[in-house]
Design an enzyme around this catalytic site. Structure first.
Site, PDB file in Angstrom:
ATOM      1  N   LEU A 375       0.814  -1.207   0.000  1.00  0.00           N
ATOM      2  CA  LEU A 375       0.000   0.000   0.000  1.00  0.00           C
ATOM      3  C   LEU A 375       0.848   1.257   0.000  1.00  0.00           C
ATOM      4  O   LEU A 375       0.401   2.326  -0.412  1.00  0.00           O
ATOM      5  CB  LEU A 375      -0.921  -0.005   1.236  1.00  0.00           C
ATOM      6  CG  LEU A 375      -2.012   1.063   1.300  1.00  0.00           C
ATOM      7  CD1 LEU A 375      -2.965   0.906   0.123  1.00  0.00           C
ATOM      8  CD2 LEU A 375      -2.774   0.972   2.612  1.00  0.00           C
ATOM      9  N   VAL A 501      -9.266   8.372  -1.166  1.00  0.00           N
ATOM     10  CA  VAL A 501      -8.690   7.095  -1.604  1.00  0.00           C
ATOM     11  C   VAL A 501      -7.422   6.748  -0.829  1.00  0.00           C
ATOM     12  O   VAL A 501      -6.810   7.594  -0.196  1.00  0.00           O
ATOM     13  CB  VAL A 501      -8.397   7.110  -3.124  1.00  0.00           C
ATOM     14  CG1 VAL A 501      -9.681   7.306  -3.904  1.00  0.00           C
ATOM     15  CG2 VAL A 501      -7.398   8.204  -3.474  1.00  0.00           C
ATOM     16  N   GLU A 502      -7.020   5.479  -0.920  1.00  0.00           N
ATOM     17  CA  GLU A 502      -5.842   4.940  -0.230  1.00  0.00           C
ATOM     18  C   GLU A 502      -5.921   5.182   1.282  1.00  0.00           C
ATOM     19  O   GLU A 502      -4.922   5.443   1.944  1.00  0.00           O
ATOM     20  CB  GLU A 502      -4.545   5.548  -0.788  1.00  0.00           C
ATOM     21  CG  GLU A 502      -4.330   5.315  -2.270  1.00  0.00           C
ATOM     22  CD  GLU A 502      -3.943   3.888  -2.606  1.00  0.00           C
ATOM     23  OE1 GLU A 502      -3.997   3.039  -1.702  1.00  0.00           O
ATOM     24  OE2 GLU A 502      -3.600   3.624  -3.755  1.00  0.00           O
ATOM     25  N   GLY A 503      -7.128   5.095   1.833  1.00  0.00           N
ATOM     26  CA  GLY A 503      -7.337   5.341   3.253  1.00  0.00           C
ATOM     27  C   GLY A 503      -7.868   6.742   3.464  1.00  0.00           C
ATOM     28  O   GLY A 503      -7.204   7.722   3.135  1.00  0.00           O
TER      29      GLY A 503
END
Length: 809
Positions: A375, A501-503
């Site tokens: 990630l 996005v991405e958390g």
């Protein structure tokens, strides 16, 4: 009096040794030597001396004999910790184990090693990478028409898709052996940043296959057969990938994936094989509507124990061609104003062979670890690049607009009210680019900086949000009227995409940065937890007493630097920049002390105290951003022209760090502890202040005029050559307006002295020419500036039937 001096001397000696982090045995030797000298000089009475020796030996002997220390103290402490430790799920453990500790460990140490940081080579593009940016990336940007993409086509044109595939944009991270470009993380970042200054839809399309997705997972975990099959196809765009992780019931809590796979036997190409029957429901999947190969995360079960005795095997990742029976894919979401492909997908009773699992059967149940370790690509590279690109574009374009646009016969950039957001935009961009470069360089050096990647993602996307909002304020009506001339409106509309996005940013700040960093980056906490769980008394004893010494040292360091303002602290450079290194030393020690006491007093409850955890995350974040800014300034030769940008950035971050720490003190459950910490860390009150107006003026000036400093600040943006493009118009107008300023000064003087009447710019110019106040050359310069200014401030308008003709009501 002599006794008082002796006690002060001994206290100062112990304090100094703790400040320098001398080992326990060395402190013990000094204490014993001091007592011996005291005995020899007979400073105290015999009874007092005996008492001092007894007390010293009762304390020092057990502390310096590990078996005795364990028996008396450490074993009991280990039992208490075992009872106090909250239960940790496997997914939580894998998240903690993911990635590596890098400069975040130094910041957590209370004593950053600046020489180590400054010795890290400056990340640089190779000749091949620079040629790609100057060639195919430049060509791609010239092909893009963002208004046509987002408003009319709602997609990239076919020729753009083909260009992206043909030139390897989807294979930047894939090795050359498989047909990819094998670019560095810095090059990946530079490509995304440049494309983002032209079209966010195109930037997202390019960045996703090179971030968390099939290629990244295959490179690290795939079988050789999987790599040989998929990587060449992904590199050349023959396969378009997507990765399906998020679903309706598993967004931020991605570890709670409800999507299910059951190990069973089924038919594949006419043969019965061992495989998995899948059912899933995913959404928000970028490139999903056009993907040919779907990376899927799901929870795997083995109720019939076909591959082992465990029924709930855990999260698993597989690659599935999207034309597989039972896969439903192709619909689109509409992510605000952008046209990148994003949509849902589902699977109903989809049977896949076991060798479609990434890494094969050997990697079943390892999906969460894979995802956590990979990630960092999206967090470290893609989103910081996109955010920094927005900052550079806005700083360059809005700075030019503020010089060209006039109100009350004055460029609006000269108003102090406008200078304030201009300075913030420029300084934020300077700091963001430093963080982008330093973080990408860490990835290229082999790090997987999980905590720093979260810091970069959260802080750079949030600063982009502020920068773009500031630009909207400065540009006013021209920013809110959409059309081909508007270069900022789409960026404003797309800001929530990056922070989601991405958390999600709220989760990243309040739970991930400090929640993960407190355990991963602390030099002793993880060792204590692991040794306590394993009942390893020797390792626990070593970690526990190291932790005690660490905390006491940070107390001594934080209080001394608080009392002295860190003025006596050494710094790796000289001049006014040394101040920021000293203050980071001070705040690092303070942060380490405060974090330790928060963990000690709150224990497992701290992860539920999200406001406190968020403030601790803010402190750690600001320290990293300042570090990256100092590194950038150092790597670029410490140019005097860039000093205002450095000072404004660091002053503002120190202030934000201070406010986060003060908020922490005010809101600690133990109020007395908060008050005590405030006295230790800030004994003279608030040490930091926001940048002053004079400094803000200097920073704003950097984006109001062409200069090398402005070019360095905005290096990497796409500057079109076609004069009908918004940024090209602004660049042209800026040059012409600046060239005309001496003529304007003559005209103002002529009006003031009554030689010509006060009329519109064009008429005043003509009257001045007729009166021989200016010559034809001056008049032509003035006419060119007036025309260019008019062209820049013009906004788009449309015929009454435009929306109907383009399918909108």
């Amino acid at each position: 009096m002599v006794a008082c001096i002796w006690w002060l001397f001994l206290g100062a000696l112990i304090w100094g040794m703790a400040y320098r982090r001398m080992p326990l045995w060395a402190v013990s030797v000094v204490v014993v030597a001091d007592l011996a000298l005291t005995t020899y000089l007979q400073i105290f009475s015999p009874i007092s001396l005996i008492s001092l020796w007894v007390i010293a030996l009762l304390i020092l002997v057990p502390l310096n004999i590990p078996p005795l220390r364990r028996l008396l103290i450490s074993n009991k402490a280990m039992q208490l910790m075992r009872r106090a430790l909250p239960p940790m799920s496997q997914t939580e453990k894998e998240a903690l184990d993911a990635g590596t500790v890098w400069w975040d460990g130094d910041l957590f140490s209370g004593r950053p090693n600046w020489k180590k940081m400054l010795a890290i080579p400056e990340p640089r593009l190779t000749e091949e990478e620079q040629a790609f940016i100057d060639g195919p990336v430049q060509q791609l940007c010239e092909m893009l028409d963002d208004w046509h993409i987002t408003e009319e086509r709602h997609d990239l044109p076919p020729e753009v898709w083909q260009f992206i595939k043909d030139n390897g944009f989807f294979g930047m991270i894939i090795p050359k052996a498989y047909g990819g470009l094998e670019f560095s993380a810095l090059a990946h970042s530079a490509v995304v940043m440049k494309v983002a200054t032209r079209s966010i839809s195109a930037a997202v399309t390019v960045m996703v296959p090179n971030s968390l997705g099939p290629a990244e997972l295959l490179l690290h975990y795939g079988t050789q057969a999987q790599k040989d099959h998929y990587l060449p196809r992904l590199a050349k765009g023959k396969d378009i990938p997507c990765f399906a992780l998020t679903g309706p019931e598993a967004g931020s809590d991605a570890a709670s994936i409800p999507d299910k796979g059951v190990i069973c036997k089924g038919m594949y190409r006419g043969n019965e094989v061992l495989g998995i029957r899948l059912n899933w429901d995913k959404r928000y999947i970028t490139l999903g509507p056009v993907a040919t190969v779907l990376g899927l995360a799901f929870r795997l079960y083995d109720p019939d124990h076909l591959i082992g005795q465990t029924e709930d095997i855990g999260i698993t990742c597989a690659l599935i061609p999207t034309d597989t029976d039972g896969v439903w894919i192709g619909h689109r979401h509409a992510p605000l104003s952008q046209a990148f492909m994003n949509g849902p997908n589902r699977g109903h009773d989809v049977f896949i062979p076991m060798d479609w699992v990434i890494g094969g059967q050997a990697q079943v149940g390892q999906g969460w670890r894979m995802l956590m370790e990979c990630l960092a690509a999206g967090r470290s590279i893609s989103l910081p690049a996109l955010s920094t690109g927005a900052g550079k574009l806005v700083s360059r374009a809005t700075g030019a607009y503020a010089r060209v646009r006039k109100q009350f016969k004055t460029p609006i950039g000269r108003f102090e009210g406008v200078e304030e957001p201009l300075a913030r935009m420029a300084a934020y961009t300077y700091m963001m680019d430093g963080a982008r470069t330093m973080t990408a360089g860490a990835v290229d050096a082999g790090e997987k900086p999980s905590v720093i990647s979260a810091i970069a993602k959260y802080n750079l996307t949030e600063r982009m949000r502020r920068i773009v909002s500031d630009a909207m304020d400065v540009q006013g009506g021209s920013a809110i009227c959409m059309g081909p001339r508007n270069f900022i409106g789409r960026a404003y509309q797309s800001v929530p995409i990056s922070i989601t996005v991405e958390g999600a940013n709220i989760l990243t700040r309040t739970m991930i940065i400090f929640g993960q960093g407190a355990i991963r980056c602390h030099p002793y906490v993880l060792k204590e937890m692991e040794s306590a769980k394993a009942k390893d008394g020797t390792a626990f004893d070593r970690a526990l007493w190291g932790h005690f010494g660490f905390t006491f040292s940070n107390f001594c360091r934080a209080f001394w630097m608080g009392l002295t303002g860190a003025k006596f602290q050494s710094a790796p450079v000289k001049g006014e920049v040394a101040y920021y290194y000293r203050q980071l030393d001070r705040m690092s020690a303070a942060f380490a002390l405060v974090a330790d006491l928060c963990m000690l007093t709150l224990g497992g409850q701290l992860k539920r105290k999200e406001k406190l955890s968020g403030r601790l995350a803010d402190i750690l974040s600001q320290m990293y951003l300042i570090s990256a800014t100092l590194k950038r300034y150092h790597d670029q030769g410490q140019r005097k022209e860039d000093l205002p940008l450095l000072r404004w950035s660091c002053d503002e971050s120190l202030y934000q760090l201070q406010e986060a720490m003060r908020g922490l003190f005010r809101n600690m459950p133990l109020r007395g502890l908060g008050t005590l910490l405030r006295i230790i860390v800030m004994p003279w009150g608030k040490p930091y202040h926001l940048p002053d107006d004079k400094l803000g003026h200097q920073v704003a000036e950097l984006v109001l005029s062409p200069s090398e400093a402005r070019d360095r600040l905005t290096k990497g943006v796409f500057i079109p050559e076609a004069k009908d493009q918004p940024l090209a118009r602004l660049e042209d107008a800026l040059a012409k307006v600046i060239a005309a300023e001496p003529v304007e000064a003559m005209l103002r003087n002529a009006v003031k002295t009554g030689l010509v009447p006060r009329l519109g710019d064009g008429e005043t110019t003509q009257r001045a020419l007729e009166a021989s106040i200016i010559d034809e050359r001056d008049a032509e310069i003035m006419r060119a500036a007036i025309a260019a200014r008019r062209d820049v401030i013009t906004v788009d308008d449309f015929s009454p039937d435009y929306w109907q003709r383009h399918g909108r009501q």
